[in-house]
Design a protein around this motif. Structure first.
Motif, mmCIF file in Angstrom:
data_model
loop_
_atom_site.group_PDB
_atom_site.id
_atom_site.type_symbol
_atom_site.label_atom_id
_atom_site.label_comp_id
_atom_site.label_asym_id
_atom_site.label_seq_id
_atom_site.Cartn_x
_atom_site.Cartn_y
_atom_site.Cartn_z
ATOM 1 N N GLY A 164 23.432 17.504 -31.666
ATOM 2 C CA GLY A 164 24.307 16.456 -32.183
ATOM 3 C C GLY A 164 24.384 15.281 -31.234
ATOM 4 O O GLY A 164 24.047 15.376 -30.053
ATOM 5 N N ARG A 165 24.850 14.145 -31.739
ATOM 6 C CA ARG A 165 24.902 12.906 -30.962
ATOM 7 C C ARG A 165 25.706 13.072 -29.672
ATOM 8 O O ARG A 165 25.246 12.728 -28.591
ATOM 9 C CB ARG A 165 25.516 11.794 -31.831
ATOM 10 N N MET A 166 26.920 13.612 -29.778
ATOM 11 C CA MET A 166 27.773 13.751 -28.605
ATOM 12 C C MET A 166 27.240 14.820 -27.658
ATOM 13 O O MET A 166 27.177 14.636 -26.442
ATOM 14 C CB MET A 166 29.207 14.094 -29.033
ATOM 15 N N GLY A 167 26.865 15.973 -28.228
ATOM 16 C CA GLY A 167 26.376 17.065 -27.396
ATOM 17 C C GLY A 167 25.140 16.676 -26.606
ATOM 18 O O GLY A 167 25.008 17.014 -25.425
ATOM 19 N N TYR A 168 24.246 15.939 -27.257
ATOM 20 C CA TYR A 168 23.006 15.564 -26.589
ATOM 21 C C TYR A 168 23.211 14.427 -25.588
ATOM 22 O O TYR A 168 22.896 14.557 -24.400
ATOM 23 C CB TYR A 168 21.954 15.159 -27.621
ATOM 24 N N ARG A 169 23.769 13.316 -26.071
ATOM 25 C CA ARG A 169 23.828 12.123 -25.218
ATOM 26 C C ARG A 169 24.778 12.286 -24.044
ATOM 27 O O ARG A 169 24.418 12.011 -22.891
ATOM 28 C CB ARG A 169 24.246 10.916 -26.055
ATOM 29 N N GLN A 170 26.006 12.693 -24.335
ATOM 30 C CA GLN A 170 27.010 12.703 -23.273
ATOM 31 C C GLN A 170 26.988 13.978 -22.432
ATOM 32 O O GLN A 170 27.137 13.909 -21.207
ATOM 33 C CB GLN A 170 28.413 12.503 -23.879
ATOM 34 N N HIS A 171 26.805 15.120 -23.075
ATOM 35 C CA HIS A 171 26.939 16.369 -22.328
ATOM 36 C C HIS A 171 25.627 16.854 -21.707
ATOM 37 O O HIS A 171 25.618 17.297 -20.554
ATOM 38 C CB HIS A 171 27.548 17.443 -23.230
ATOM 39 N N LEU A 172 24.535 16.754 -22.442
ATOM 40 C CA LEU A 172 23.263 17.175 -21.861
ATOM 41 C C LEU A 172 22.640 16.046 -21.043
ATOM 42 O O LEU A 172 22.414 16.192 -19.834
ATOM 43 C CB LEU A 172 22.297 17.624 -22.960
ATOM 44 N N LEU A 173 22.385 14.920 -21.701
ATOM 45 C CA LEU A 173 21.609 13.847 -21.076
ATOM 46 C C LEU A 173 22.345 13.170 -19.922
ATOM 47 O O LEU A 173 21.738 12.861 -18.889
ATOM 48 C CB LEU A 173 21.246 12.815 -22.151
ATOM 49 N N ARG A 174 23.665 12.950 -20.062
ATOM 50 C CA ARG A 174 24.384 12.169 -19.064
ATOM 51 C C ARG A 174 25.280 13.006 -18.158
ATOM 52 O O ARG A 174 25.917 12.459 -17.263
ATOM 53 C CB ARG A 174 25.227 11.089 -19.769
ATOM 54 N N SER A 175 25.318 14.318 -18.393
ATOM 55 C CA SER A 175 26.186 15.166 -17.559
ATOM 56 C C SER A 175 25.428 16.315 -16.911
ATOM 57 O O SER A 175 25.186 16.309 -15.706
ATOM 58 C CB SER A 175 27.357 15.709 -18.397
ATOM 59 N N ILE A 176 25.023 17.292 -17.711
ATOM 60 C CA ILE A 176 24.443 18.509 -17.140
ATOM 61 C C ILE A 176 23.083 18.260 -16.501
ATOM 62 O O ILE A 176 22.805 18.748 -15.393
ATOM 63 C CB ILE A 176 24.358 19.615 -18.212
ATOM 64 N N LEU A 177 22.222 17.496 -17.159
ATOM 65 C CA LEU A 177 20.908 17.230 -16.554
ATOM 66 C C LEU A 177 21.027 16.430 -15.255
ATOM 67 O O LEU A 177 20.362 16.766 -14.267
ATOM 68 C CB LEU A 177 19.992 16.514 -17.550
ATOM 69 N N PRO A 178 21.862 15.389 -15.190
ATOM 70 C CA PRO A 178 22.045 14.702 -13.899
ATOM 71 C C PRO A 178 22.634 15.611 -12.824
ATOM 72 O O PRO A 178 22.242 15.504 -11.649
ATOM 73 C CB PRO A 178 23.006 13.558 -14.242
ATOM 74 N N ILE A 179 23.551 16.495 -13.190
ATOM 75 C CA ILE A 179 24.092 17.448 -12.204
ATOM 76 C C ILE A 179 22.978 18.357 -11.703
ATOM 77 O O ILE A 179 22.851 18.611 -10.497
ATOM 78 C CB ILE A 179 25.242 18.275 -12.819
ATOM 79 N N ARG A 180 22.152 18.837 -12.623
ATOM 80 C CA ARG A 180 21.012 19.682 -12.231
ATOM 81 C C ARG A 180 20.058 18.919 -11.321
ATOM 82 O O ARG A 180 19.635 19.422 -10.274
ATOM 83 C CB ARG A 180 20.269 20.142 -13.489
ATOM 84 N N ASP A 181 19.724 17.690 -11.714
ATOM 85 C CA ASP A 181 18.705 16.932 -10.988
ATOM 86 C C ASP A 181 19.189 16.428 -9.630
ATOM 87 O O ASP A 181 18.378 16.131 -8.749
ATOM 88 C CB ASP A 181 18.225 15.758 -11.846
ATOM 89 N N GLN A 182 20.520 16.328 -9.452
ATOM 90 C CA GLN A 182 21.049 15.922 -8.148
ATOM 91 C C GLN A 182 21.215 17.110 -7.208
ATOM 92 O O GLN A 182 21.654 16.968 -6.075
ATOM 93 C CB GLN A 182 22.398 15.209 -8.317
ATOM 94 N N GLY A 183 20.831 18.305 -7.699
ATOM 95 C CA GLY A 183 20.908 19.502 -6.869
ATOM 96 C C GLY A 183 22.211 20.257 -6.996
ATOM 97 O O GLY A 183 22.538 21.095 -6.156
#
Length: 388
Positions: A16-35
């Motif tokens: 979904g729009r919110m789940g993908y953009r805000q929670h995956l793309l802009r939250s969890i993936l950046p947290i993962r990628d920052q270590g």
């Protein structure tokens, strides 16, 4: 050597729009990628997302695109996977309560979008289950983490307003019907039977915004409307819009000091924007006023307040907007969704309650229910305190 713990997060409704953009793309993936995130004791917490959804092709493609190793269409199976620590839900409102109950029964920590349920009774039941299960439960309160509202809250904390008198909010934009131009929101949002509706969607937001900025919501008087009676879905098929697409609310609040404050918030998917941001809140007080949007906040002190004189016979020559001063951030403010995710993950790691839990969400559902009732009965309703 710094210890690193991994928290496995099953992310449901991620297409979904919110789940993908805000929670995956802009939250969890950046947290993962920052270590990951660093805890107070110096140890680190890394996240491992597991994508969950009903459309196998979409989920598989998202996983490949973002280098996420694990994905599944088996929601029940992943909920009962003993290696999963957190279940996140951003699916349809009508499905949410059942998902959260299953997750808590399996001993999982939960983090969820709102509304948490379609009825107050169900929302309160969820809060009670979380309390008895002893898990960490968090509800997305993203707007309180927005730079504009962070600045607005700071002004409140510093006593800038003096005695707060009122709050006015404007939210919304034109959502296309879907016939000539595709709608920019899912069609279920406009079907009451599928959990749609402006009041159900947004009053839960306004409850935590009003609580978080000013104080307790004591009464509600609302008028809910379906301005656009027919829309077209994702397949181009016309359908009847059975849910309200606008809600006009007046709320009586009480500050921690016991002062009364009157708030009015207009919410509409059938309005064209003539303001600086898609949502704006203005607080007026005896010593000053401020207007905050998603990012910007401007203020005007009592000493700098001009003295306009009403004269309809002459054109206005002064620029009222230029008489306000921008409030600085004084800090680097990250994406609001990401900031709350990090706060929630710290709470999970520490085994403590999250400050925005399921009881807060229940109060939002309560305000939405009473807002719809107020509109139907054309009267102001008191808001009783919820106890578990």
């Amino acid at each position: 050597m710094t210890e690193t713990k991994t928290i496995r997060i099953a992310m449901n409704g991620i297409t979904g729009r919110m789940g993908y953009r805000q929670h995956l793309l802009r939250s969890i993936l950046p947290i993962r990628d920052q270590g990951g995130i660093t805890l107070a004791d110096g140890s680190k917490v890394q996240v491992e997302p597991i994508l969950v959804g009903r459309n196998e092709a979409k989920i598989r493609d998202l996983a490949q695109q973002h280098k996420v190793e694990h994905w599944t269409t088996d929601l029940d199976g992943i909920i009962n996977d003993p290696t999963v620590d957190v279940v996140f839900d951003a699916s349809m409102t009508s499905l949410r309560a059942a998902t959260l109950k299953k997750a808590m029964a399996a001993g999982k920590h939960i983090y969820t979008e709102k509304p948490t349920a379609e009825t107050l009774a169900e929302a309160v039941e969820l809060a009670r289950i979380a309390q008895e299960a002893g898990i960490t439960a968090g509800v997305v309160h993203d707007k309180l983490y927005l730079p504009g509202l962070v600045k607005l809250r700071r002004l409140v904390d510093e006593g800038f307003f003096g005695r707060i008198l009122s709050l006015r909010g404007e939210f919304g934009y034109w959502v296309f019907e879907g016939d000539h131009q595709p709608a920019q929101r899912p069609s279920w949002n406009y079907r009451k039977e599928d959990g749609g509706g402006m009041t159900t969607d947004m009053f839960c937001h306004w409850n935590y915004v009003l609580e978080g900025i000013i104080g307790t919501v004591k009464t509600v008087n609302a008028n809910t409307v379906t301005h656009i009676p027919a829309r077209w879905d994702e397949q181009g098929k016309e359908y009847k819009a059975t849910a309200d697409d606008a809600a006009y609310g007046i709320f009586e609040l009480e500050t921690p000091a016991g002062d009364p404050v009157l708030a009015q918030i207009n919410s509409s998917w059938a309005v064209r924007v003539y303001r600086d941001e898609l949502v704006e809140f203005q607080i007026d007080g005896t010593h000053g006023s401020a207007v905050a949007g998603l990012n910007k906040c401007v203020a005007q002190q009592r000493a700098h307040t001009p003295k306009p004189v009403w004269n309809p016979d002459l054109p206005v020559t002064e620029s009222f907007r230029d008489q306000w001063q921008e409030v600085p951030a004084n800090a680097e403010l990250d994406n609001g969704f990401k900031l709350q995710w990090e706060e929630f993950l710290r709470d999970v790691s520490a085994g403590r309650e999250h400050r925005f839990g399921l009881l807060s969400a229940a109060r939002g559902v309560q305000l939405a229910e009473l807002g719809l009732q107020s509109s139907a009965e054309r009267r102001t309703l008191d808001i009783p305190e919820i106890t578990l």
